[in-house]
Design a protein around this motif. Structure first.
Motif, PDB file in Angstrom:
ATOM      1  N   LEU A 109       0.824  -1.201   0.000  1.00 41.91           N
ATOM      2  CA  LEU A 109       0.000   0.000   0.000  1.00 41.91           C
ATOM      3  C   LEU A 109       0.868   1.264   0.000  1.00 41.91           C
ATOM      4  CD1 LEU A 109      -2.726   1.378   0.082  1.00 41.91           C
ATOM      5  CD2 LEU A 109      -2.767   1.028   2.562  1.00 41.91           C
ATOM      6  N   GLU A 110       1.863   1.306   0.871  1.00 40.33           N
ATOM      7  CA  GLU A 110       2.711   2.496   0.922  1.00 40.33           C
ATOM      8  C   GLU A 110       3.491   2.675  -0.372  1.00 40.33           C
ATOM      9  OE1 GLU A 110       5.051   2.565   4.487  1.00 40.33           O
ATOM     10  OE2 GLU A 110       3.287   2.834   5.749  1.00 40.33           O
ATOM     11  N   ARG A 153      -7.029   6.446  -3.925  1.00 37.74           N
ATOM     12  CA  ARG A 153      -7.712   5.186  -3.598  1.00 37.74           C
ATOM     13  C   ARG A 153      -8.229   4.512  -4.866  1.00 37.74           C
ATOM     14  NH1 ARG A 153     -13.183   4.627  -0.292  1.00 37.74           N
ATOM     15  NH2 ARG A 153     -13.581   6.216  -1.809  1.00 37.74           N
ATOM     16  N   TYR A 154      -8.772   5.264  -5.783  1.00 40.57           N
ATOM     17  CA  TYR A 154      -9.286   4.728  -7.044  1.00 40.57           C
ATOM     18  C   TYR A 154      -8.163   4.053  -7.839  1.00 40.57           C
ATOM     19  CZ  TYR A 154     -11.486   4.732 -11.668  1.00 40.57           C
ATOM     20  OH  TYR A 154     -11.983   4.363 -12.902  1.00 40.57           O
ATOM     21  N   ARG A 155      -7.028   4.727  -7.956  1.00 42.82           N
ATOM     22  CA  ARG A 155      -5.908   4.162  -8.722  1.00 42.82           C
ATOM     23  C   ARG A 155      -5.337   2.916  -8.062  1.00 42.82           C
ATOM     24  NH1 ARG A 155      -2.737   9.283 -11.408  1.00 42.82           N
ATOM     25  NH2 ARG A 155      -4.630  10.287 -12.154  1.00 42.82           N
ATOM     26  N   ILE A 206      -9.419  -1.206  -1.452  1.00 45.66           N
ATOM     27  CA  ILE A 206      -8.669  -0.445  -0.457  1.00 45.66           C
ATOM     28  C   ILE A 206      -9.665   0.362   0.365  1.00 45.66           C
ATOM     29  CG2 ILE A 206      -6.916   1.341  -0.118  1.00 45.66           C
ATOM     30  CD1 ILE A 206      -5.883  -1.317  -1.320  1.00 45.66           C
ATOM     31  N   SER A 207      -9.714   0.091   1.640  1.00 48.07           N
ATOM     32  CA  SER A 207     -10.650   0.803   2.510  1.00 48.07           C
ATOM     33  C   SER A 207     -10.021   2.093   3.008  1.00 48.07           C
ATOM     34  CB  SER A 207     -11.044  -0.073   3.702  1.00 48.07           C
ATOM     35  OG  SER A 207      -9.940  -0.213   4.580  1.00 48.07           O
ATOM     36  N   LEU A 234      -6.148   3.041   3.941  1.00 50.11           N
ATOM     37  CA  LEU A 234      -5.493   4.062   3.129  1.00 50.11           C
ATOM     38  C   LEU A 234      -5.080   5.287   3.949  1.00 50.11           C
ATOM     39  CD1 LEU A 234      -4.544   5.168   0.397  1.00 50.11           C
ATOM     40  CD2 LEU A 234      -6.869   6.061   0.061  1.00 50.11           C
ATOM     41  N   TYR A 235      -6.016   5.856   4.688  1.00 50.90           N
ATOM     42  CA  TYR A 235      -5.724   7.121   5.358  1.00 50.90           C
ATOM     43  C   TYR A 235      -4.713   6.978   6.507  1.00 50.90           C
ATOM     44  CZ  TYR A 235      -8.866   9.259   2.154  1.00 50.90           C
ATOM     45  OH  TYR A 235      -9.438   9.702   0.990  1.00 50.90           O
TER      46      TYR A 235
END
Length: 170
Positions: free
Chosen positions: A2-3, A21-23, A34-35, A39-40
């Motif tokens: 993710l990172e 998030r979309y990408r 990806i929730s 993500l945040y």
């Protein structure tokens, strides 16, 4: 993963969180959405580490929008992560595909090829989903049609990837 995806997409230019998030969702596939809950916090860790910059802008409605961009430190960190990809970043297909998606950001072809050689070395090791003791089983070793299917698909995918890797490395 993710990172690395966050850093990689932001190396292409600033994005709002929802665009990011979309990408990432499309890169990792719809089977792994990806929730916001993953993500945040990852974005916040990267901001706190000085790898990302967050600028606040007025939104279309009352909510403010945050534009994320890569800092110089973040760019160097991204290149280091790509250059030093090993272990699960090479052996796990999803993680490896994330590395591969941004590998062209490494400016040195020799560094790119070193990552590809590590993947090829991994793929050339005997492997199987199923074993008889220490011996990996092939599709010819099982009567189960679904296991045979898994093994046949994996063998074809591995052959195609090894062929592509050898072509790129030639």
């Amino acid at each position: 993963m993710l990172e690395l995806a966050i850093l990689g997409f932001l190396a292409e230019g600033p994005l709002h969180g929802y665009q990011l998030r979309y990408r990432i969702a499309h890169l990792s596939g719809h089977a792994r959405p990806i929730s916001d809950g993953s993500l945040y916090p990852a974005i916040n860790r990267l901001v706190n580490a000085g790898l990302l910059d967050r600028q606040t802008e007025p939104g279309a409605s009352a909510a403010q929008r945050h534009t994320l961009s890569l800092t110089d430190t973040g760019h160097r960190g991204l290149l280091r992560r790509l250059r030093d990809a090993t272990g699960l970043d090479i052996s796990d297909s999803t993680r490896y595909f994330t590395v591969l998606a941004f590998l062209s950001l490494l400016p040195d072809t020799a560094d790119q090829h070193a990552v590809l050689r590590r993947r090829l070395e991994f793929l050339e090791q005997p492997a199987s989903f199923f074993h008889d003791g220490d011996r990996p089983l092939s599709a010819d070793d099982t009567d189960d049609p679904y296991r045979r299917g898994m093994l046949t698909i994996a063998r074809a995918t591995s052959r195609a990837e090894k062929s592509w890797l050898r072509e790129v490395l030639a």
